[in-house]
Design a protein around this motif. Structure first.
Motif, PDB file in Angstrom:
ATOM      1  N   UNK A 274       0.830  -1.199   0.000  1.00  0.00           N
ATOM      2  CA  UNK A 274       0.000   0.000   0.000  1.00  0.00           C
ATOM      3  C   UNK A 274       0.865   1.249   0.000  1.00  0.00           C
ATOM      4  N   UNK A 275       1.938   1.232   0.797  1.00  0.00           N
ATOM      5  CA  UNK A 275       2.862   2.372   0.816  1.00  0.00           C
ATOM      6  C   UNK A 275       3.487   2.585  -0.555  1.00  0.00           C
ATOM      7  N   UNK A 276       3.840   1.496  -1.212  1.00  0.00           N
ATOM      8  CA  UNK A 276       4.463   1.580  -2.533  1.00  0.00           C
ATOM      9  C   UNK A 276       3.496   2.160  -3.558  1.00  0.00           C
ATOM     10  N   UNK A 277       2.233   1.733  -3.495  1.00  0.00           N
ATOM     11  CA  UNK A 277       1.230   2.271  -4.419  1.00  0.00           C
ATOM     12  C   UNK A 277       1.025   3.764  -4.180  1.00  0.00           C
ATOM     13  N   UNK A 278       0.933   4.172  -2.917  1.00  0.00           N
ATOM     14  CA  UNK A 278       0.747   5.584  -2.615  1.00  0.00           C
ATOM     15  C   UNK A 278       1.938   6.421  -3.073  1.00  0.00           C
ATOM     16  N   UNK A 279       3.121   5.858  -2.950  1.00  0.00           N
ATOM     17  CA  UNK A 279       4.319   6.588  -3.358  1.00  0.00           C
ATOM     18  C   UNK A 279       4.393   6.780  -4.866  1.00  0.00           C
ATOM     19  N   UNK A 280       3.791   5.888  -5.621  1.00  0.00           N
ATOM     20  CA  UNK A 280       3.939   5.912  -7.077  1.00  0.00           C
ATOM     21  C   UNK A 280       2.745   6.473  -7.834  1.00  0.00           C
ATOM     22  N   UNK A 281       1.545   6.383  -7.276  1.00  0.00           N
ATOM     23  CA  UNK A 281       0.362   6.761  -8.050  1.00  0.00           C
ATOM     24  C   UNK A 281       0.375   8.229  -8.472  1.00  0.00           C
ATOM     25  N   UNK A 282       0.762   9.127  -7.568  1.00  0.00           N
ATOM     26  CA  UNK A 282       0.797  10.546  -7.928  1.00  0.00           C
ATOM     27  C   UNK A 282       1.814  10.845  -9.011  1.00  0.00           C
ATOM     28  N   UNK A 283       2.959  10.183  -8.922  1.00  0.00           N
ATOM     29  CA  UNK A 283       4.029  10.378  -9.909  1.00  0.00           C
ATOM     30  C   UNK A 283       3.548   9.964 -11.300  1.00  0.00           C
ATOM     31  N   UNK A 284       2.913   8.804 -11.374  1.00  0.00           N
ATOM     32  CA  UNK A 284       2.510   8.293 -12.693  1.00  0.00           C
ATOM     33  C   UNK A 284       1.237   8.959 -13.208  1.00  0.00           C
ATOM     34  N   UNK A 285       0.400   9.474 -12.313  1.00  0.00           N
ATOM     35  CA  UNK A 285      -0.746  10.256 -12.776  1.00  0.00           C
ATOM     36  C   UNK A 285      -0.252  11.501 -13.499  1.00  0.00           C
ATOM     37  N   UNK A 286       0.759  12.148 -12.944  1.00  0.00           N
ATOM     38  CA  UNK A 286       1.333  13.328 -13.578  1.00  0.00           C
ATOM     39  C   UNK A 286       1.888  12.981 -14.956  1.00  0.00           C
ATOM     40  N   UNK A 287       2.547  11.855 -15.074  1.00  0.00           N
ATOM     41  CA  UNK A 287       3.102  11.449 -16.366  1.00  0.00           C
ATOM     42  C   UNK A 287       1.993  11.158 -17.374  1.00  0.00           C
ATOM     43  N   UNK A 288       0.948  10.458 -16.926  1.00  0.00           N
ATOM     44  CA  UNK A 288      -0.150  10.132 -17.840  1.00  0.00           C
ATOM     45  C   UNK A 288      -0.774  11.400 -18.423  1.00  0.00           C
ATOM     46  N   UNK A 289      -0.933  12.409 -17.584  1.00  0.00           N
ATOM     47  CA  UNK A 289      -1.576  13.646 -18.031  1.00  0.00           C
ATOM     48  C   UNK A 289      -0.632  14.506 -18.866  1.00  0.00           C
ATOM     49  N   UNK A 291       2.614  13.847 -20.083  1.00  0.00           N
ATOM     50  CA  UNK A 291       3.443  13.246 -21.134  1.00  0.00           C
ATOM     51  C   UNK A 291       2.625  12.515 -22.185  1.00  0.00           C
ATOM     52  N   UNK A 292       1.452  12.006 -21.808  1.00  0.00           N
ATOM     53  CA  UNK A 292       0.699  11.158 -22.730  1.00  0.00           C
ATOM     54  C   UNK A 292      -0.679  11.714 -23.060  1.00  0.00           C
TER      55      UNK A 292
END
Length: 360
Positions: A274-289, A291-292
């Motif tokens: 759960x900690x790992x998901x929380x650490x990564x979701x914000x980072x990859x949401x920014x990339x999805x919006x 960069x893609x």
């Protein structure tokens, strides 16, 4: 004096050798783990592999773990039967996949409009959830423990905008568990696909929409290549609990210390994932919006109210399956009322006010 010291030392050493020799002579206990996740898939797959490796390491090899990703030994959705039959010793997956075998399995992953990660964790540990889980497992010769969580999931990827409840009608959407039953009530056609088959079906047009997990996991499935609109918040899996399910006969043959080690490994992975998901979701949401070019959309109030009404119907239907299903569902919903009341006064308003003040 020296002679007495020598004899004492020899006796202690001999006793230690006598105790150690049988342990060394014992062969390792084999633990074949089958998974519902693709190998090396960030998040779900790597969490499962980490748990498998941890069990072997902490038992110092007394349990020799062989890990098989989805499709390597059996198909993802065949994991339950593989372990219940005793062909393999354990599975790692989401228990709502087994709702066709018993409606009681769904609340131990997630139910629509159900418990968040912190709420389901509290229910399992202090609200009677684990005891009910073991009673359900007994009916299938299984025992299991929470071993991961992905938190509140996104609403899903869609090839068209969803502006009203009617826009769900006719959609072919990948959504397993009771969430899929909600989609059926909304007029959609739900399908259940393992993770490794989602991308190809969305690209080919075999499905029009899909949910998976959240930005981090969704990024690595490349769902942004197949659908333009990314909706939030999810209603179907507010705190998706994952599990290590084991053949109970095999489990009963383990020593008490190795059973405890497995429990501890599961508890650790439950928190770490759960900690790992929380650490990564914000980072990859920014990339999805950024960069893609993914377009983020929010389900409006009319849609969410319709989803809530359909969810209540589906949860009641699951409750009607059997006395045990009713007991499990009642316990889950009671936890939503009591633990959820505290969430409503603690985490939820604090985060909303903090983010408004800080313009986050």
């Amino acid at each position: 004096m020296k002679r007495r010291q020598f004899l004492t030392s020899a006796a202690i050493g001999g006793a230690a050798t006598a105790l150690a020799t049988p342990a060394l002579a014992q062969s390792a206990t084999e633990m074949n783990i089958v998974s519902t996740w693709p190998r090396d898939f960030p998040g779900l797959g790597t969490s499962a592999q980490r748990l498998a490796a941890r069990i072997e390491a902490l038992t110092e090899g007394r349990i020799a773990v062989n890990y098989f990703a989805a499709g390597e030994r059996v198909g993802a959705f065949d994991s339950f039967d593989e372990v219940a039959s005793g062909n393999s010793q354990a599975y790692i997956g989401a228990d709502y996949y087994w709702k066709g075998k018993h409606a009681g399995w769904s609340p131990f992953t997630a139910i629509p409009m159900g418990l968040t990660y912190t709420e389901i964790d509290a229910w399992m540990k202090f609200g009677g959830g684990q005891e009910l889980y073991e009673r359900l497992g007994d009916e299938f010769g299984l025992i299991g423990f929470p071993a991961g969580n992905t938190g509140v999931q996104m609403g899903g990827w869609f090839n068209k905008e969803i502006e009203s409840p009617d826009d769900f009608r006719g959609l072919k959407i990948r959504m397993p568990g009771l969430g899929g039953d909600v989609m059926a009530k909304m007029g959609a056609s739900p399908v259940s696909l393992p993770g490794g088959q989602i991308y190809e079906n969305l690209v080919s047009g075999a499905i029009d929409a899909t949910e998976w997990v959240g930005p981090w996991n969704d990024f690595f499935l490349k769902l942004y290549e197949a659908a333009q609109y990314y909706y939030w918040p999810g209603f179907h899996e507010p705190g998706s609990q994952l599990c290590l399910g084991m053949n109970k006969s095999w489990w009963s043959g383990l020593s008490a210390i190795d059973q405890e080690i497995i429990k501890v490994c599961c508890a650790e992975e439950n928190a770490v994932s759960m900690a790992e998901a929380n650490a990564n979701n914000g980072v990859y949401l920014d990339r999805l919006i950024n960069e893609y070019g993914v377009e983020l959309r929010e389900f409006n109030d009319d849609i969410y109210e319709a989803l809530g009404e359909a969810s209540a119907e589906v949860n009641e239907e699951a409750r009607d399956h059997s006395p045990l299903a009713a007991e499990i569902m009642d316990s889950h919903l009671a936890a939503r009322a009591t633990i959820g009341a505290w969430t409503n006064l603690s985490d939820a308003p604090f985060v909303a006010k903090r983010n408004r003040i800080l313009d986050l």
